[in-house]
Scaffold this motif. Structure first.
Motif, mmCIF file in Angstrom:
data_model
loop_
_atom_site.group_PDB
_atom_site.id
_atom_site.type_symbol
_atom_site.label_atom_id
_atom_site.label_comp_id
_atom_site.label_asym_id
_atom_site.label_seq_id
_atom_site.Cartn_x
_atom_site.Cartn_y
_atom_site.Cartn_z
ATOM 1 N N ARG A 299 22.125 30.180 -14.519
ATOM 2 C CA ARG A 299 22.166 28.703 -14.446
ATOM 3 C C ARG A 299 21.174 27.903 -14.679
ATOM 4 N N VAL A 300 20.045 28.161 -13.609
ATOM 5 C CA VAL A 300 18.895 27.650 -13.806
ATOM 6 C C VAL A 300 18.154 27.673 -15.002
ATOM 7 N N GLU A 301 18.126 28.828 -15.691
ATOM 8 C CA GLU A 301 17.364 29.191 -17.235
ATOM 9 C C GLU A 301 18.095 28.458 -18.131
ATOM 10 N N SER A 302 19.325 28.102 -18.183
ATOM 11 C CA SER A 302 20.035 27.320 -19.284
ATOM 12 C C SER A 302 20.297 25.815 -18.904
ATOM 13 N N GLY A 303 19.414 25.476 -17.623
ATOM 14 C CA GLY A 303 19.438 23.765 -17.130
ATOM 15 C C GLY A 303 20.692 23.441 -16.779
ATOM 16 N N GLN A 304 21.705 24.175 -16.136
ATOM 17 C CA GLN A 304 22.696 24.074 -15.665
ATOM 18 C C GLN A 304 22.853 23.587 -13.945
ATOM 19 N N LEU A 305 21.728 23.941 -13.550
ATOM 20 C CA LEU A 305 21.597 23.701 -11.877
ATOM 21 C C LEU A 305 20.942 22.522 -11.656
ATOM 22 N N PHE A 306 19.780 22.406 -11.751
ATOM 23 C CA PHE A 306 19.013 21.037 -11.555
ATOM 24 C C PHE A 306 19.194 20.090 -12.566
ATOM 25 N N THR A 307 20.110 19.239 -12.403
ATOM 26 C CA THR A 307 20.698 18.189 -13.349
ATOM 27 C C THR A 307 20.205 16.867 -12.840
ATOM 28 N N GLY A 308 19.863 16.688 -11.699
ATOM 29 C CA GLY A 308 19.565 15.164 -11.122
ATOM 30 C C GLY A 308 18.598 14.521 -12.009
ATOM 31 N N PRO A 309 18.260 13.077 -11.242
ATOM 32 C CA PRO A 309 17.129 12.625 -11.388
ATOM 33 C C PRO A 309 15.711 13.269 -11.179
ATOM 34 N N HIS A 310 14.784 13.122 -12.005
ATOM 35 C CA HIS A 310 13.395 13.707 -11.365
ATOM 36 C C HIS A 310 12.792 12.827 -10.395
ATOM 37 N N VAL A 311 11.735 13.596 -9.838
ATOM 38 C CA VAL A 311 10.872 12.849 -8.798
ATOM 39 C C VAL A 311 9.526 13.146 -8.961
ATOM 40 N N MET A 312 8.705 11.878 -8.915
ATOM 41 C CA MET A 312 7.386 11.959 -9.377
ATOM 42 C C MET A 312 6.436 12.215 -8.160
ATOM 43 N N LEU A 313 5.392 13.175 -8.296
ATOM 44 C CA LEU A 313 4.594 13.715 -7.480
ATOM 45 C C LEU A 313 3.189 13.754 -7.723
ATOM 46 N N PRO A 314 2.221 13.432 -6.755
ATOM 47 C CA PRO A 314 0.827 13.470 -7.205
ATOM 48 C C PRO A 314 0.646 14.358 -8.563
ATOM 49 N N PHE A 315 -0.421 14.090 -9.266
ATOM 50 C CA PHE A 315 -1.074 14.555 -10.445
ATOM 51 C C PHE A 315 -0.061 14.383 -11.570
ATOM 52 N N GLY A 316 0.759 13.313 -11.573
ATOM 53 C CA GLY A 316 1.654 13.220 -12.650
ATOM 54 C C GLY A 316 2.598 14.306 -12.783
ATOM 55 N N VAL A 317 2.890 14.844 -11.871
ATOM 56 C CA VAL A 317 3.950 16.032 -11.787
ATOM 57 C C VAL A 317 5.340 15.553 -11.668
ATOM 58 N N ARG A 318 6.316 15.848 -12.401
ATOM 59 C CA ARG A 318 7.750 15.704 -12.467
ATOM 60 C C ARG A 318 8.513 16.783 -12.085
ATOM 61 N N THR A 319 9.529 16.785 -11.087
ATOM 62 C CA THR A 319 10.435 17.864 -10.750
ATOM 63 C C THR A 319 11.905 17.330 -10.659
ATOM 64 N N ASN A 320 12.518 18.287 -11.145
ATOM 65 C CA ASN A 320 14.214 17.970 -11.192
ATOM 66 C C ASN A 320 14.931 18.817 -10.029
ATOM 67 N N GLY A 321 13.961 19.443 -9.553
ATOM 68 C CA GLY A 321 14.692 20.125 -8.467
ATOM 69 C C GLY A 321 14.036 21.577 -8.429
ATOM 70 N N TYR A 322 14.073 22.146 -7.035
ATOM 71 C CA TYR A 322 13.657 23.645 -6.653
ATOM 72 C C TYR A 322 14.119 24.142 -5.299
ATOM 73 N N LEU A 323 13.675 25.376 -5.375
ATOM 74 C CA LEU A 323 14.070 26.028 -3.942
ATOM 75 C C LEU A 323 12.900 26.547 -3.306
ATOM 76 N N LEU A 324 12.881 26.758 -1.799
ATOM 77 C CA LEU A 324 12.123 27.181 -1.143
ATOM 78 C C LEU A 324 12.179 28.948 -0.926
ATOM 79 N N GLY A 325 11.052 29.584 -1.095
ATOM 80 C CA GLY A 325 11.418 31.074 -1.133
ATOM 81 C C GLY A 325 10.128 31.632 -0.239
ATOM 82 N N ASP A 326 10.285 33.065 0.058
ATOM 83 C CA ASP A 326 8.953 33.703 0.659
ATOM 84 C C ASP A 326 8.195 34.270 -0.451
ATOM 85 N N ASN A 327 6.908 35.077 0.083
ATOM 86 C CA ASN A 327 6.284 35.580 -0.884
ATOM 87 C C ASN A 327 6.887 36.697 -1.567
#
Length: 459
Positions: A299-327
């Motif tokens: 679902r993530v690779e096909s673009g079905q999961l993170f479909t909301g509006p993006h958020v602007m971060l420093p260095f001009g980085v845009r993100t539509n969404g992500y998860l937190l994981g361990d190493n």
């Protein structure tokens, strides 16, 4: 037959000839009373409070006897026919079980039916929920738990079936001895677990779903308050310990501690609700392997999961969404992991501390889930074909109890070991021996973590 049979005032019509005489008031009253007794006897069998049902029956019969003169003979005839047909086709249960049927023992179920002040605590101890929540679940599942014809034991009612399944999951009893302290036979318990599992998946599957609308806004706000804007959840795996599976290669199911187990991958939010679950592969499968095998990856690779509006971060980085994981996962464009290492820059150390704090939600979720449903906390004998469905079912119950505001007792996470020392239970969460190779990480994925760390430093 119904068209040719009638009861006119002058008598009964047979072969076009009026025969007999009209029913007297006493006869009509007797027939109506008999029909009424049959109907209310059936109601009595279906009602848990037999004393109350019996009282209602006596009141109805008494009222009927006093008003027999006003009965309509045509309506009475139709009623008699309908009841006779219903009895003939077996629509009503028998008033008493067959003489060769064994009556089921009450045990803990009879204690759960108590109506005193201790009932709430007793329900929480045995079934992990309040009587009100149990009644709602049992009522929802009842259409999926139909009675089955049996020639040797009285059929279980739907609420009994739900109780037996919940008690097995909550207590961790495996019926190895043939019976358990709950007073249920092995065969009935296994059947109850199977039926309730299927019913939960059919009635409540929407309880495990990716957040949308208002729920999504609540999830994103909770992670943003922890310093992770547009974060949708935390991901991790846990091991479900089992006996050595039959007809399978035991080495495949061994983890690095040489224990037989099954892997379960879960995504949770800050409120500890399960958003996605994938379970069933042997314990030797790596966390990253589970991710690639799961539908979450597709679902993530096909673009079905993170479909909301993006958020602007420093260095001009845009993100539509992500998860937190361990190493145990590589840094990617949608999984953010800690920097790790010993000699860290202060910015990296600050990021890792905040990331660990936020990611602690998944460990707390596993603690609550396995602490309440202790069958999945300990090694147990199970059917490997139905284990994944059972784990998804308890994840559904986990979310139902969170939505209902049922609190969790932290004492469930502690137990006394063989040496007499009190220690925390093993949740089956193994920290990675070493970070996953970062060679597959792209520049965009690495800069996402740097942008989040820079944002935290700026705040």
């Amino acid at each position: 037959m119904h068209k040719n049979l009638s009861f006119p005032a002058a008598g009964m019509v047979i072969d076009g000839v009026v025969r007999g005489r009209a029913l007297t008031i006493d006869e009509r009253t007797a027939i109506a009373a008999a029909v009424n007794v049959v109907l209310y006897r059936c109601q009595l069998e279906r009602t848990a409070g037999k004393m109350k049902a019996a009282a209602r029956t006596r009141q109805k019969v008494t009222a009927l006897a006093s008003s027999g003169e006003g009965l309509d003979l045509g309506a009475l005839s139709d009623t008699v026919l309908q009841v006779c047909c219903a009895l003939g086709c077996g629509a009503f249960p028998r008033a008493t079980p067959r003489w060769w049927m064994k009556r089921r023992t009450g045990g803990t179920w009879e204690d759960l039916c108590q109506s005193d002040d201790a009932a709430n605590d007793y329900f929480r101890d045995k079934l992990r929920m309040s009587p009100h929540v149990f009644c709602e679940i049992a009522e929802t599942l009842s259409p999926y738990l139909q009675w089955r014809v049996t020639f040797y034991r009285v059929p279980l009612q739907p609420d009994h079936i739900v109780v037996y399944a919940l008690y097995r999951w909550a207590s961790g009893e495996t019926y190895d001895s043939g019976t358990c302290s709950f007073g249920i036979r092995r065969a009935s318990g296994i059947t109850a677990v199977r039926d309730v599992t299927a019913a939960l998946l059919a009635a409540y599957l929407d309880k495990i779903s990716w957040p949308t609308g208002v729920q999504k806004a609540v999830v994103l706000r909770a992670f943003a308050d922890k310093g992770f804007p547009n974060c949708h959840g935390c991901i991790d795996c846990t091991h479900i310990y089992v006996d050595k599976p039959a007809n399978a290669n035991g080495e495949d199911y061994c983890d690095r501690k040489r224990r037989f187990c099954v892997q379960a991958q879960v995504v949770v939010d800050m409120n500890l609700r399960v958003l996605d679950v994938f379970v069933g592969y042997p314990g030797s499968v790596h966390d990253m392997g589970m991710l690639h095998l799961s539908s979450l990856w597709e679902r993530v690779e096909s673009g079905q999961l993170f479909t909301g509006p993006h958020v602007m971060l420093p260095f001009g980085v845009r993100t539509n969404g992500y998860l937190l994981g361990d190493n145990g996962y590589p840094q990617s464009e949608w999984i953010v992991v800690p920097y790790g290492g010993l000699a860290q820059h202060p910015t990296e150390a600050r990021f890792d501390n905040k990331q660990k704090t936020a990611r602690g939600a998944v460990e707390r979720a596993f603690g609550r889930l396995k602490g309440m449903w202790r069958l999945f906390l300990r090694t147990h004998k199970c059917n490997m074909d139905t284990l994944p469905q059972q784990f998804i079912a308890v994840c559904i119950l986990h979310n139902i109890l969170i939505d209902a505001g049922i609190p969790f007792d932290d004492n469930l996470l502690w137990e006394v070991g063989p040496d007499g020392v009190r220690c925390r239970v093993d949740l089956g969460m193994h920290a990675p021996l070493r970070p996953v190779c970062m060679e597959s990480s792209t520049g965009d994925s690495l800069i996402l973590r740097d942008a989040l760390a820079e944002r935290m430093g700026a705040q």
